[in-house]
Structure formats: C-alpha cells, structure tokens
Write a protein that holds these residues in place. Structure first.
Motif, short mmCIF file in Angstrom:
data_model
loop_
_atom_site.label_atom_id
_atom_site.label_comp_id
_atom_site.label_asym_id
_atom_site.label_seq_id
_atom_site.Cartn_x
_atom_site.Cartn_y
_atom_site.Cartn_z
N GLN A 22 7.20 -18.72 -4.52
CA GLN A 22 6.57 -18.52 -3.22
C GLN A 22 5.14 -19.06 -3.19
OE1 GLN A 22 7.49 -16.28 -5.33
NE2 GLN A 22 5.90 -14.74 -5.70
N LEU A 23 4.59 -19.32 -4.37
CA LEU A 23 3.22 -19.84 -4.46
C LEU A 23 3.21 -21.31 -4.86
CD1 LEU A 23 1.53 -16.86 -6.35
CD2 LEU A 23 1.54 -17.28 -3.88
N GLN A 24 4.32 -22.02 -4.63
CA GLN A 24 4.46 -23.39 -5.12
C GLN A 24 3.38 -24.32 -4.58
OE1 GLN A 24 8.40 -24.98 -5.07
NE2 GLN A 24 7.70 -27.11 -4.99
N ASN A 25 3.11 -24.25 -3.28
CA ASN A 25 2.08 -25.13 -2.69
C ASN A 25 0.70 -24.86 -3.28
OD1 ASN A 25 3.98 -26.35 -1.02
ND2 ASN A 25 3.64 -24.89 0.65
N LEU A 26 0.42 -23.59 -3.49
CA LEU A 26 -0.86 -23.24 -4.09
C LEU A 26 -0.94 -23.73 -5.53
CD1 LEU A 26 -3.57 -21.74 -4.01
CD2 LEU A 26 -2.36 -19.64 -4.66
N LEU A 27 0.17 -23.60 -6.27
CA LEU A 27 0.20 -24.06 -7.65
C LEU A 27 0.00 -25.57 -7.74
CD1 LEU A 27 3.15 -21.94 -9.13
CD2 LEU A 27 0.70 -21.63 -9.53
N VAL A 28 0.64 -26.31 -6.84
CA VAL A 28 0.47 -27.77 -6.82
C VAL A 28 -1.00 -28.13 -6.60
CG1 VAL A 28 0.98 -29.89 -5.55
CG2 VAL A 28 2.81 -28.26 -6.06
N PHE A 29 -1.62 -27.46 -5.64
CA PHE A 29 -3.03 -27.73 -5.35
C PHE A 29 -3.91 -27.40 -6.55
CE2 PHE A 29 -7.16 -26.04 -3.95
CZ PHE A 29 -7.68 -27.17 -3.34
N VAL A 30 -3.69 -26.23 -7.16
CA VAL A 30 -4.52 -25.79 -8.29
C VAL A 30 -4.34 -26.72 -9.50
CG1 VAL A 30 -4.86 -23.96 -10.00
CG2 VAL A 30 -4.57 -23.37 -7.59
N PHE A 31 -3.08 -27.03 -9.84
CA PHE A 31 -2.84 -27.86 -11.02
C PHE A 31 -3.32 -29.30 -10.80
CE2 PHE A 31 0.74 -24.76 -12.02
CZ PHE A 31 -0.01 -24.11 -13.00
N LEU A 32 -3.11 -29.83 -9.61
CA LEU A 32 -3.55 -31.19 -9.32
C LEU A 32 -5.07 -31.28 -9.35
CD1 LEU A 32 -2.82 -34.08 -8.56
CD2 LEU A 32 -2.82 -33.38 -6.15
N LEU A 33 -5.72 -30.32 -8.71
CA LEU A 33 -7.19 -30.30 -8.70
C LEU A 33 -7.73 -30.13 -10.12
CD1 LEU A 33 -9.85 -30.24 -7.11
CD2 LEU A 33 -9.56 -27.75 -6.88
N THR A 34 -7.11 -29.25 -10.88
CA THR A 34 -7.55 -29.02 -12.25
C THR A 34 -7.37 -30.27 -13.10
OG1 THR A 34 -6.91 -26.68 -12.06
CG2 THR A 34 -7.27 -27.54 -14.28
N TYR A 35 -6.23 -30.93 -12.94
CA TYR A 35 -5.96 -32.14 -13.73
C TYR A 35 -6.95 -33.25 -13.40
CZ TYR A 35 -3.41 -36.15 -15.60
OH TYR A 35 -3.06 -37.29 -16.29
N ILE A 36 -7.19 -33.47 -12.11
CA ILE A 36 -8.15 -34.51 -11.70
C ILE A 36 -9.55 -34.19 -12.21
CG2 ILE A 36 -9.28 -35.58 -9.71
CD1 ILE A 36 -6.66 -35.26 -8.18
N THR A 37 -9.93 -32.91 -12.09
CA THR A 37 -11.25 -32.49 -12.57
C THR A 37 -11.38 -32.70 -14.07
OG1 THR A 37 -11.36 -30.81 -10.83
CG2 THR A 37 -12.88 -30.57 -12.69
N CYS A 38 -10.32 -32.37 -14.81
CA CYS A 38 -10.34 -32.53 -16.26
C CYS A 38 -10.49 -34.00 -16.66
CB CYS A 38 -9.06 -31.95 -16.86
SG CYS A 38 -8.91 -32.17 -18.64
N ILE A 39 -9.68 -34.86 -16.05
CA ILE A 39 -9.73 -36.29 -16.37
C ILE A 39 -11.08 -36.88 -16.01
CG2 ILE A 39 -8.73 -38.56 -15.92
CD1 ILE A 39 -6.95 -36.73 -17.57
N MET A 40 -11.54 -36.62 -14.79
CA MET A 40 -12.81 -37.18 -14.34
C MET A 40 -13.99 -36.65 -15.17
SD MET A 40 -12.39 -37.23 -10.18
CE MET A 40 -14.04 -37.91 -10.00
N GLY A 41 -13.95 -35.35 -15.49
CA GLY A 41 -15.04 -34.76 -16.27
C GLY A 41 -15.12 -35.33 -17.67
N ASN A 42 -13.98 -35.44 -18.34
CA ASN A 42 -13.99 -35.95 -19.71
C ASN A 42 -14.26 -37.45 -19.76
OD1 ASN A 42 -13.23 -33.73 -21.77
ND2 ASN A 42 -11.78 -33.39 -20.11
N VAL A 43 -13.74 -38.20 -18.76
CA VAL A 43 -14.05 -39.63 -18.70
C VAL A 43 -15.54 -39.83 -18.46
CG1 VAL A 43 -13.75 -41.74 -17.33
CG2 VAL A 43 -11.76 -40.38 -18.00
N ALA A 44 -16.13 -39.00 -17.60
CA ALA A 44 -17.56 -39.09 -17.32
C ALA A 44 -18.37 -38.86 -18.59
CB ALA A 44 -17.95 -38.09 -16.24
N ILE A 45 -17.95 -37.89 -19.40
CA ILE A 45 -18.64 -37.61 -20.65
C ILE A 45 -18.61 -38.83 -21.55
CG2 ILE A 45 -18.48 -36.33 -22.82
CD1 ILE A 45 -17.67 -33.91 -21.25
N ILE A 46 -17.44 -39.44 -21.71
CA ILE A 46 -17.29 -40.60 -22.59
C ILE A 46 -18.16 -41.76 -22.10
CG2 ILE A 46 -15.66 -42.33 -23.46
CD1 ILE A 46 -13.48 -40.18 -23.28
#
Length: 311
Positions: A22-46
C-alpha cells in the motif's frame, strides 16, 4: 556414470517489501531519491577530492576510494529493487542472483577492511605525527587501498560458492530485496550446515575482527587526544575520527546482527537497508560535507563554475 543436476530452480522471486504494498508509490519515491542522492553525493566527493589540491592528502584519498566502493554497493542492489517496485520485475535468474550476492558481500567485506585502513591512517597521524609522512608513502598508501579489495573479494568466495553448491528444488521466493546468503540458505533442499558455517567464519574475519581492531585503535587515539591541553587541539584531532566512528558503529552493528545469525529473521531486510542504502547515502554528509576543508573546496569549485570567463 552420468551425473545429474538436482538443482531444479532456475530463477528466484524477490519478495522485497511486498508487505508494504500500500506504500509502493512512497517507497519508489524514497528509494529513488535516496539512490540519486547517494550517487551524486559520492561522485561529488570523488570529483572534489581529485580536483582540489588542498585535499590531496592520504585521508581524503582513502575517503575517495570508500566513496567509489559505496557507489558499487548501492548500485548492485537498489536498481533491481526499483525495477521491482515500478515494473513488478521480481524475477532474478539463478546466475544473476549469485553474481549479485557475490558482489554485494564482497563490497561489504571490502568496506569493513577499508574502514580499518582509514582509522589506521588517523591512528598514525595522531599517535606518530613525526613519522607519519615517512610511513605513509604513496606506494604504501596505494597498497593499503588495494588490500581491502583483494581480501574482501577473495574471502567472500567461500560462503557464496558453498551456498551455490546447495540443492534448490523449491520454493524459490526470497524474503529480501536482493539475493543474500541467509534467505538462500533457508531455501535449500540440502543441508546448509557447511555454507552456514562458512558464513559465520567469514563474518567473524570480515566484520567482527575489523570492528575489534577499530575499537582498539580508537582507544589509543582517545588516550592520545585526551592528553592534548587545548580544546581546539582536541577538536581538530578528533573531528574526522568522530565521523568515522559513527559510520563504523552503524555499519558494523547492523552487519553483525544480520550475518552473525545465519538463519536470518523477518527483520533482516530492514537492517540490511540501513547499511546498503541509508549509510552510503549519509556518508558523504557525515564524512566530508560537514568538514571545513571540503566545504571550502566545494565553494571554490562552485565559484569556478559559475564565474564568468574573462577574455
């Protein structure tokens, strides 16, 4: 004699977070946002560490290696989870499953060893400042950065191979959002004693032992820092160590709970989420973006990008 393959399972079904449908849309938003933030943050560090001369130090070199490893660890699990949540693609082949599991476990073991290397660097800088530059030569630093990869990807072969050799004849539903050791061992039709034992042994060497070493080194660091008279000196000496300690406790704590119990539990996927997704996403902020030198380097980089080119 003709050898027969008793393994009839050719693919697995990832249950993921089906209980939260029942929370599928929220999960998609959270996981996608988290994944993008993780990639962008770590790439920025490098990028910042490689382009800013003031950050060309041993400590930031190890942090950049750690960031690259975090990108691998997250990319091996989250995209498949998003494919399941968005398109309902919950099937993963036998070979893909064990490949995913091997890379994930290997990256986790490598992270554990790399965290030891990072605290060892701080230990030398604080307890042996006069000898630090002579010990941490470029060749030695590269060796320290490569060693965790060799150890992590070598030691992880044992539990993965012993689990792959088990007989899987059904059911084939994995109560996890990626292929992991305990859920697969629980699905095996044959006795998983050897693979479970291999998991415990590898966990002891790749998780518990590094954590003990880190705690031991921090005892020496804290003892040395406590002898510094000025508050500013204490803060400067322990500021980077504190961030590392927070990440280490969070990462090792969840890893020990999950892999210290080879039978697994229904809450494992939520604990695994912490150190597979949440921790890699928070690391850029914990490690560097709260650091004064990195903030200065980031401002310089942004100013350089937005500053008009002068003829």
């Amino acid at each position: 004699m003709v050898e027969t393959n008793k393994t009839v399972v050719r693919y697995f079904i990832l249950l993921a977070f089906a209980d939260l449908h029942q929370l599928q849309n929220l999960l998609v938003f959270v996981f996608l946002l988290t994944y993008i933030t993780c990639i962008m943050g770590n790439v920025a560090i490098i990028v910042i560490i490689r382009t800013e001369p003031s950050l060309h130090t041993v400590m930031y070199f190890f942090i950049s290696v750690f960031s690259f490893l975090e990108i691998i660890a997250v990319t091996i699990t989250v995209p498949k989870l998003l494919a399941y949540l968005i398109a309902g693609n919950d099937i993963i082949s036998f070979n893909q499953c064990f490949t995913q599991m091997y890379v994930f476990i290997s990256s986790g073991a490598t992270e554990c060893c790399l965290l030891v290397v990072m605290v060892y660097d701080r230990h030398l800088a604080i307890n042996n400042p006069l000898r630090y530059s002579t010990i941490m030569t470029p060749t030695f630093c590269i060796s320290l950065a490569i060693s965790p990869w060799i150890i992590g990807f070598s030691i992880s072969l044992f539990p993965v191979i012993t689990t792959a050799c088990l007989e899987f004849c059904g059911p084939n539903v994995i109560d996890q959002f990626f292929c992991d050791l305990a859920p697969l061992q629980n699905l095996a039709c044959s006795d998983p004693f050897i693979s479970s034992t291999a998991t415990i042994i590898v966990s002891a060497f790749s998780v518990e032992l590094p954590f003990i070493i880190i705690i031991g080194l921090y005892i020496f660091i804290i003892r040395t820092v406590s002898k510094i008279k000025s508050k500013e000196g204490k803060y400067k000496a322990f500021s980077t160590c504190l961030s590392h300690l927070i990440v280490a406790i969070l990462f090792f704590g969840t890893a020990t709970i999950v892999y210290g119990n080879p039978k697994g539990s229904r809450y494992d996927k939520y604990l695994v989420f912490i150190y597979t997704v949440f921790t890699p996403t928070s690391n850029p902020f914990i490690y560097t973006f709260r650091n004064r030198d990195v903030k200065k380097a980031l401002r310089n980089s942004l100013n350089h990008l937005i500053k008009p080119n002068r003829m």
